[in-house]
Design an enzyme around this catalytic site. Structure first.
Site, PDB file in Angstrom:
ATOM      1  N   ASP A  85       0.851  -1.025  -0.088  1.00 34.13           N
ATOM      2  CA  ASP A  85      -0.006   0.158   0.024  1.00 34.13           C
ATOM      3  C   ASP A  85       0.833   1.202  -0.141  1.00 34.13           C
ATOM      4  O   ASP A  85       1.649   1.539   0.930  1.00 34.13           O
ATOM      5  CB  ASP A  85      -0.996  -0.072   1.117  1.00 34.13           C
ATOM      6  CG  ASP A  85      -2.055   0.921   0.885  1.00 34.13           C
ATOM      7  OD1 ASP A  85      -1.758   2.125   0.711  1.00 34.13           O
ATOM      8  OD2 ASP A  85      -3.438   0.471   1.040  1.00 34.13           O
ATOM      9  N   ILE A 139       0.179   3.794   6.043  1.00 32.52           N
ATOM     10  CA  ILE A 139      -0.932   3.647   7.161  1.00 32.52           C
ATOM     11  C   ILE A 139      -1.866   4.829   6.859  1.00 32.52           C
ATOM     12  O   ILE A 139      -1.523   5.765   7.033  1.00 32.52           O
ATOM     13  CB  ILE A 139      -0.603   3.710   8.789  1.00 32.52           C
ATOM     14  CG1 ILE A 139       0.603   2.636   8.923  1.00 32.52           C
ATOM     15  CG2 ILE A 139      -1.565   3.844   9.620  1.00 32.52           C
ATOM     16  CD1 ILE A 139       1.084   2.688  10.519  1.00 32.52           C
ATOM     17  N   HIS A 140      -3.360   4.396   6.559  1.00 29.13           N
ATOM     18  CA  HIS A 140      -4.389   5.575   6.092  1.00 29.13           C
ATOM     19  C   HIS A 140      -5.451   4.821   6.653  1.00 29.13           C
ATOM     20  O   HIS A 140      -5.523   3.678   7.184  1.00 29.13           O
ATOM     21  CB  HIS A 140      -4.218   5.860   4.654  1.00 29.13           C
ATOM     22  CG  HIS A 140      -4.456   4.587   3.848  1.00 29.13           C
ATOM     23  ND1 HIS A 140      -5.683   4.429   3.124  1.00 29.13           N
ATOM     24  CD2 HIS A 140      -3.596   3.781   3.291  1.00 29.13           C
ATOM     25  CE1 HIS A 140      -5.390   3.348   2.416  1.00 29.13           C
ATOM     26  NE2 HIS A 140      -4.286   2.868   2.682  1.00 29.13           N
ATOM     27  N   GLY A 141      -6.684   5.545   6.292  1.00 31.13           N
ATOM     28  CA  GLY A 141      -8.068   5.193   6.616  1.00 31.13           C
ATOM     29  C   GLY A 141      -8.302   3.574   6.415  1.00 31.13           C
ATOM     30  O   GLY A 141      -8.762   3.087   7.248  1.00 31.13           O
ATOM     31  N   ALA A 148      -5.812   1.686   8.730  1.00 31.85           N
ATOM     32  CA  ALA A 148      -6.033   1.926  10.238  1.00 31.85           C
ATOM     33  C   ALA A 148      -7.524   1.496  10.543  1.00 31.85           C
ATOM     34  O   ALA A 148      -7.598   0.863  11.662  1.00 31.85           O
ATOM     35  CB  ALA A 148      -5.511   3.211  10.525  1.00 31.85           C
TER      36      ALA A 148
END
Length: 306
Positions: A156, A160-162, A165
């Site tokens: 990705d 770390i994103h929506g 997470a």
């Protein structure tokens, strides 16, 4: 599942739903009712009643503004209906939480919402260094060697994103997120930013490729449920060549670059990256594509070779 009705002045509710589905995928249980530019309370009431008549069971109305027409009309119609809860103060994080955490009460949601607004620059300055502790002797973890509990490995580009997470980590009951990227591991600013993006309930490690292979293979993380994130396929191949074990990997997001072609809506690859993916597959790795957990699993290599 509880149905959620977003109500607002103008297109705010529509925009929040659109953003929600960019993160979580399609949400048939989330509905939108708008007070139109040339509308009034009668127009809004008619549209709201029409939507509500099609929904059975528990419902949650999230209004944009306390005291505004959408909130007031909803309150007038459903103040005594025990199957309808009403919250004012719509925001994307609140709607994401309400959508994903179906067991949350209105009290839970309001409590979470109070922690949403933060001074990001101040928090970044206060973010502590993300380390692996001072352990030197990895032999102390020998009983877990070769028994690492990896629940997902994902490429990705956004790390770390929506989606990672808020959806993947939660749905897989992740206990530790491990970001494997040399640049991020040696940049304090990137590490602090990743710490802020990660769920506070989860441990986070940001590692170079060599350290990741060493730590994971040693059994350092015991029985923790590990979610491993790579930024690109090249890092995955290097991880394998350094001795890392990967049986299956999920490709999530790779953005457009010069010379890239679209494999799926969220994945664009260059010719060089295609070569890397084939080398990864030659190591016996099953490569899939899946944006969010409720999307169908796609055979990535078949898609790539079309």
């Amino acid at each position: 599942m509880k149905d959620i009705i977003l109500v607002s002045h103008g297109d705010m509710a529509k925009g929040v739903k659109h953003s929600l589905e960019m993160i979580t995928g399609k949400q048939k249980s989330v509905h939108v009712v708008s007070l139109k530019d040339d509308g009034d309370d009668k127009q809004f009431e008619s549209d709201l009643l029409k939507i509500m008549s099609k929904i059975n069971g528990k419902k949650l109305i999230i209004a944009d503004l306390l005291g505004g027409t959408p909130c007031n009309v909803a309150l007038t119609q459903y103040s005594e209906d025990e199957d309808v809860d009403i919250i004012a103060g719509m925001s994307l994080p609140l709607v994401v939480e309400a959508t994903l955490n179906t067991q949350a009460t209105t009290k839970n949601l309001i409590g979470s919402a109070k922690q949403i607004v933060v001074n990001v620059k101040n928090q970044l300055e206060q973010s502590t260094h993300i380390g692996e502790g001072n352990d030197i002797d990895l032999d102390k973890y020998a009983e877990f060697k070769g028994k690492e509990n990896i629940v997902n490995i994902r490429i990705d580009e956004r790390l770390i994103h929506g989606q990672v997470a808020g959806i993947w980590s939660t749905s897989l009951n992740t206990q530790r997120i491990i970001v494997i990227n040399d640049e991020a591991a040696t940049d304090p600013l990137q590490k602090s930013s990743l710490r802020m993006a990660a769920p506070t309930s989860m441990r986070l490690s940001v590692l170079t490729i060599k350290n990741a292979v060493k730590n994971i293979n040693s059994g350092k993380y015991g029985k923790q449920r590990l979610f491993i994130l790579f930024k690109n396929p090249t890092d995955v191949l290097r991880f394998i060549e350094e001795g890392g074990n990967i049986n299956r990997i999920n490709v999530g997001n790779m953005s457009h670059k010069n010379g890239a072609r679209e494999v799926t809506k969220s994945i664009k690859v260059t010719i060089d990256e295609e070569v890397v993916f084939h080398k990864i597959a030659e190591h016996g790795v099953d490569i899939t594509a899946q944006l969010v957990p409720n999307d169908p699993i796609i055979n990535f290599m078949e898609k790539l070779d079309r």
